[in-house]
Design a protein around this motif. Sequence first.
Motif, short mmCIF file in Angstrom:
data_model
loop_
_atom_site.label_atom_id
_atom_site.label_comp_id
_atom_site.label_asym_id
_atom_site.label_seq_id
_atom_site.Cartn_x
_atom_site.Cartn_y
_atom_site.Cartn_z
N TYR A 135 0.81 -1.29 0.03
CA TYR A 135 -0.10 -0.01 0.03
C TYR A 135 0.91 1.07 -0.04
N SER A 136 0.17 2.32 -0.09
CA SER A 136 0.92 3.67 -0.13
C SER A 136 -0.14 4.76 0.67
N LEU A 137 0.31 5.70 1.30
CA LEU A 137 -0.34 6.75 1.78
C LEU A 137 -0.46 8.00 0.92
N GLU A 138 -1.78 8.22 0.82
CA GLU A 138 -2.24 9.46 -0.01
C GLU A 138 -2.98 10.31 0.98
N GLY A 139 -2.49 11.41 1.67
CA GLY A 139 -3.10 12.20 2.79
C GLY A 139 -3.67 11.24 3.72
N ARG A 140 -4.96 11.18 3.88
CA ARG A 140 -5.54 10.52 4.85
C ARG A 140 -5.99 9.29 4.43
N ARG A 141 -5.76 8.72 3.07
CA ARG A 141 -6.01 7.53 2.53
C ARG A 141 -5.07 6.29 2.55
N ILE A 142 -5.51 5.30 2.52
CA ILE A 142 -4.39 3.98 2.30
C ILE A 142 -4.86 3.42 1.20
N ILE A 143 -3.87 3.54 -0.03
CA ILE A 143 -4.34 3.02 -1.12
C ILE A 143 -3.75 1.49 -0.97
N VAL A 144 -4.65 0.65 -1.20
CA VAL A 144 -3.95 -0.81 -1.23
C VAL A 144 -3.83 -1.47 -2.68
N PHE A 145 -2.76 -1.61 -3.14
CA PHE A 145 -2.38 -2.04 -4.39
C PHE A 145 -2.65 -3.47 -4.51
N GLY A 146 -2.10 -4.37 -3.46
CA GLY A 146 -2.19 -5.90 -3.46
C GLY A 146 -1.99 -6.52 -2.09
N VAL A 147 -2.64 -7.58 -2.26
CA VAL A 147 -2.27 -8.33 -1.13
C VAL A 147 -1.99 -9.80 -1.55
N MET A 148 -0.63 -9.80 -1.33
CA MET A 148 0.09 -10.83 -2.27
C MET A 148 0.58 -11.94 -1.53
N ASP A 149 0.86 -13.10 -2.00
CA ASP A 149 1.44 -14.49 -1.45
C ASP A 149 2.89 -14.09 -1.55
N LEU A 150 3.44 -14.05 -0.47
CA LEU A 150 5.02 -13.89 -0.58
C LEU A 150 6.02 -15.04 -0.89
N ARG A 151 5.32 -15.89 -1.19
CA ARG A 151 5.98 -17.18 -1.90
C ARG A 151 6.36 -17.20 -3.08
N GLN A 152 5.78 -16.42 -3.79
CA GLN A 152 5.92 -16.36 -5.21
C GLN A 152 7.06 -15.57 -5.70
N ASP A 153 7.54 -15.55 -6.84
CA ASP A 153 8.92 -15.09 -7.70
C ASP A 153 8.81 -13.62 -6.93
N PRO A 154 9.64 -12.94 -6.34
CA PRO A 154 9.62 -11.57 -6.16
C PRO A 154 9.74 -10.50 -7.24
N ASP A 155 9.90 -10.98 -8.66
CA ASP A 155 9.82 -10.17 -9.69
C ASP A 155 8.35 -10.08 -10.03
N ILE A 156 7.52 -10.93 -9.81
CA ILE A 156 6.33 -10.85 -10.20
C ILE A 156 5.44 -9.87 -9.19
N ILE A 157 6.04 -9.93 -7.63
CA ILE A 157 5.35 -8.90 -7.01
C ILE A 157 6.09 -7.50 -7.43
N LEU A 158 7.14 -7.05 -7.56
CA LEU A 158 7.69 -5.96 -7.90
C LEU A 158 7.13 -5.32 -9.12
N ARG A 159 6.46 -6.16 -10.34
CA ARG A 159 6.04 -5.50 -11.27
C ARG A 159 4.64 -5.43 -11.07
N ARG A 160 4.14 -5.70 -10.15
CA ARG A 160 2.50 -5.25 -9.91
C ARG A 160 2.43 -4.13 -8.92
N LEU A 161 3.62 -3.68 -8.52
CA LEU A 161 3.80 -2.23 -7.77
C LEU A 161 3.84 -0.98 -8.48
N PRO A 162 3.45 0.13 -8.07
CA PRO A 162 3.58 1.20 -8.84
C PRO A 162 5.01 1.83 -8.69
#
Length: 98
Positions: A71-98
């Motif tokens: 997630y990231s913080l934008e003022g008083r809002r928490i923007i949730v990008f993903g709830v991801m299984d950390l056992r997957q390939d780290p590159d897949i996780i990184l590609r999903r992040l802004p």
Amino acid sequence: MSDLVFLLSADVDIQTGYEFYEAVQAGRGEVFMRHLDVAFGQLRTFPEIAPVFRNSCRRFLVHGFPYGIFYSLEGRRIIVFGVMDLRQDPDIILRRLP
């Protein structure tokens, strides 16, 4: 207290995780959802609790499950990008992040 805003990708991640754990054991998906509820409550109360993972994106670890809330913080809002299984390939996780 901050507001949570879930992107569609995060909603899909949560549903996928729930279905996975229900398939493993009946009721386990409900346990997963309760753990997520606790984690989201902690984030709403203490939005800066998790360390910065990459750029302005933070990662909060879900107790009892190999999942991270990204997630990231934008003022008083928490923007949730993903709830991801950390056992997957780290590159897949990184590609999903802004």
